[in-house]
Design a protein around this motif. Structure first.
Motif, PDB file in Angstrom:
ATOM      1  N   ALA A 152       0.850  -1.197   0.000  1.00 46.27           N
ATOM      2  CA  ALA A 152       0.000   0.000   0.000  1.00 46.27           C
ATOM      3  C   ALA A 152       0.880   1.239   0.000  1.00 46.27           C
ATOM      4  CB  ALA A 152      -0.906   0.004   1.226  1.00 46.27           C
ATOM      5  N   PHE A 153       0.478   2.216  -0.790  1.00 45.38           N
ATOM      6  CA  PHE A 153       1.168   3.498  -0.841  1.00 45.38           C
ATOM      7  C   PHE A 153       0.202   4.565  -0.356  1.00 45.38           C
ATOM      8  CE2 PHE A 153       3.009   0.795  -4.071  1.00 45.38           C
ATOM      9  CZ  PHE A 153       4.364   0.886  -3.786  1.00 45.38           C
ATOM     10  N   VAL A 154       0.700   5.466   0.476  1.00 50.94           N
ATOM     11  CA  VAL A 154      -0.106   6.579   0.978  1.00 50.94           C
ATOM     12  C   VAL A 154       0.422   7.842   0.321  1.00 50.94           C
ATOM     13  CG1 VAL A 154      -0.835   7.882   3.007  1.00 50.94           C
ATOM     14  CG2 VAL A 154      -0.571   5.388   3.151  1.00 50.94           C
ATOM     15  N   CYS A 155      -0.427   8.515  -0.450  1.00 52.35           N
ATOM     16  CA  CYS A 155      -0.049   9.761  -1.131  1.00 52.35           C
ATOM     17  C   CYS A 155      -0.697  10.920  -0.393  1.00 52.35           C
ATOM     18  CB  CYS A 155      -0.511   9.734  -2.583  1.00 52.35           C
ATOM     19  SG  CYS A 155       0.341   8.500  -3.562  1.00 52.35           S
ATOM     20  N   SER A 156       0.134  11.697   0.304  1.00 53.84           N
ATOM     21  CA  SER A 156      -0.386  12.808   1.095  1.00 53.84           C
ATOM     22  C   SER A 156       0.050  14.167   0.553  1.00 53.84           C
ATOM     23  CB  SER A 156       0.061  12.680   2.551  1.00 53.84           C
ATOM     24  OG  SER A 156       1.467  12.749   2.643  1.00 53.84           O
ATOM     25  N   LYS A 157       0.793  14.169  -0.544  1.00 53.97           N
ATOM     26  CA  LYS A 157       1.260  15.425  -1.135  1.00 53.97           C
ATOM     27  C   LYS A 157       0.829  15.470  -2.589  1.00 53.97           C
ATOM     28  CE  LYS A 157       5.150  15.884   1.993  1.00 53.97           C
ATOM     29  NZ  LYS A 157       4.856  14.770   2.850  1.00 53.97           N
ATOM     30  N   GLY A 158       0.404  16.630  -3.040  1.00 62.66           N
ATOM     31  CA  GLY A 158      -0.124  16.762  -4.389  1.00 62.66           C
ATOM     32  C   GLY A 158       0.777  17.488  -5.358  1.00 62.66           C
ATOM     33  N   SER A 159       2.070  17.510  -5.082  1.00 62.03           N
ATOM     34  CA  SER A 159       2.990  18.151  -6.018  1.00 62.03           C
ATOM     35  C   SER A 159       3.457  17.120  -7.047  1.00 62.03           C
ATOM     36  CB  SER A 159       4.181  18.756  -5.277  1.00 62.03           C
ATOM     37  OG  SER A 159       4.885  17.755  -4.592  1.00 62.03           O
ATOM     38  N   LEU A 160       3.887  17.610  -8.193  1.00 60.92           N
ATOM     39  CA  LEU A 160       4.290  16.736  -9.289  1.00 60.92           C
ATOM     40  C   LEU A 160       5.411  15.788  -8.877  1.00 60.92           C
ATOM     41  CD1 LEU A 160       3.670  16.216 -12.274  1.00 60.92           C
ATOM     42  CD2 LEU A 160       5.449  17.872 -12.847  1.00 60.92           C
ATOM     43  N   ASP A 161       6.401  16.303  -8.150  1.00 61.80           N
ATOM     44  CA  ASP A 161       7.533  15.468  -7.748  1.00 61.80           C
ATOM     45  C   ASP A 161       7.169  14.439  -6.685  1.00 61.80           C
ATOM     46  OD1 ASP A 161       7.293  17.831  -6.132  1.00 61.80           O
ATOM     47  OD2 ASP A 161       9.201  17.346  -5.186  1.00 61.80           O
ATOM     48  N   MET A 162       6.090  14.672  -5.957  1.00 62.20           N
ATOM     49  CA  MET A 162       5.673  13.709  -4.935  1.00 62.20           C
ATOM     50  C   MET A 162       4.655  12.701  -5.477  1.00 62.20           C
ATOM     51  SD  MET A 162       7.621  14.308  -2.466  1.00 62.20           S
ATOM     52  CE  MET A 162       6.924  13.182  -1.270  1.00 62.20           C
ATOM     53  N   ALA A 163       4.108  12.955  -6.654  1.00 65.05           N
ATOM     54  CA  ALA A 163       3.147  12.034  -7.251  1.00 65.05           C
ATOM     55  C   ALA A 163       3.839  10.803  -7.836  1.00 65.05           C
ATOM     56  CB  ALA A 163       2.343  12.746  -8.338  1.00 65.05           C
ATOM     57  N   TYR A 164       4.923  11.015  -8.523  1.00 64.30           N
ATOM     58  CA  TYR A 164       5.534   9.928  -9.287  1.00 64.30           C
ATOM     59  C   TYR A 164       6.153   8.797  -8.482  1.00 64.30           C
ATOM     60  CZ  TYR A 164       4.518  11.917 -13.806  1.00 64.30           C
ATOM     61  OH  TYR A 164       3.856  12.364 -14.917  1.00 64.30           O
ATOM     62  N   PRO A 165       6.792   9.020  -7.332  1.00 62.67           N
ATOM     63  CA  PRO A 165       7.378   7.872  -6.632  1.00 62.67           C
ATOM     64  C   PRO A 165       6.367   6.754  -6.345  1.00 62.67           C
ATOM     65  CG  PRO A 165       8.268   9.893  -5.735  1.00 62.67           C
ATOM     66  CD  PRO A 165       7.164  10.291  -6.684  1.00 62.67           C
ATOM     67  N   THR A 197       7.596  22.687  -7.267  1.00 60.66           N
ATOM     68  CA  THR A 197       8.244  23.909  -6.781  1.00 60.66           C
ATOM     69  C   THR A 197       9.585  23.563  -6.156  1.00 60.66           C
ATOM     70  OG1 THR A 197       8.079  25.845  -5.368  1.00 60.66           O
ATOM     71  CG2 THR A 197       6.969  23.856  -4.583  1.00 60.66           C
ATOM     72  N   PRO A 198      10.637  24.259  -6.570  1.00 59.56           N
ATOM     73  CA  PRO A 198      11.945  23.996  -5.988  1.00 59.56           C
ATOM     74  C   PRO A 198      12.177  24.707  -4.650  1.00 59.56           C
ATOM     75  CG  PRO A 198      12.151  25.544  -7.796  1.00 59.56           C
ATOM     76  CD  PRO A 198      10.699  25.134  -7.736  1.00 59.56           C
TER      77      PRO A 198
END
Length: 185
Positions: A40-53, A91-92
């Motif tokens: 199971a993966f928990v996705c709690s961030k909606g930024s592009l760089d946090m979506a892909y992992p 965002t960097p």
């Protein structure tokens, strides 16, 4: 998941003479032969760089035949919200891994530039955008779940989320559903 160990033969050298002897080597067994394996993966961030992992790892798990679930909560809801999922940003600001001078990162236009660059890099690698990737995962058998608390908190409803969503669950129901699963944040 049980952790078992197997003995492996080892070769040791003593006083420049080679002698063979069996030494108990520690080799973890993660139950790869277990047909009931879950992740199971928990996705709690909606930024592009946090979506892909999570998407990339879920794809790898599905290719291995592992039952796979993704739970979207808090800002991770942007990944499954029809209004926001195609417009995730990178965002960097505060991200030292971008190798940019930190004084430049909050300047106007830097997020737009960084987002375009990341999207171009993903395209160059033939990695699909987030909406396409999510459809691909569900076609492979991945289960997508929205967090009930986040749905209520952000005043969302199921009609505003992707059609591939399996449902909206509270945390305790999700924990029950993934009982025994490896869980990654």
């Amino acid at each position: 998941m049980s952790l078992a160990f197997r003995s492996q033969p080892a070769v040791s050298r003593e006083d420049h003479m080679t002698t063979e002897k069996t030494v108990a080597a520690v080799v973890p067994d993660f139950g790869d032969d277990d047909a009931n394996r879950k992740i199971a993966f928990v996705c709690s961030k909606g930024s592009l760089d946090m979506a892909y992992p999570a998407l990339v790892m879920a794809s790898g798990a599905l290719e291995q035949g592992i039952e796979t679930h993704i739970f979207f909560t808090f800002w991770g809801m942007d990944m499954i919200n029809k209004k926001t999922m195609g417009n995730l940003k990178f965002t960097p600001v505060g991200n030292t891994a971008t190798h940019m001078p930190m004084a430049l990162t909050p300047l106007p236009g830097v997020t737009t530039m960084a987002t375009k660059k990341m999207k171009r890099q993903m395209e160059d690698l033939d990695i699909p955008d987030v909406p396409t990737f999510l459809r691909h995962l569900t076609d492979m058998g991945c289960h997508l779940w929205a967090c009930k608390m986040s749905v209520d908190m952000f005043d969302l409803d199921e009609d505003g989320m992707i059609d591939e969503l399996d449902g909206i669950l509270n945390v305790s129901d999700f924990i029950e559903l993934i009982d025994g699963a490896q869980t990654m944040f």
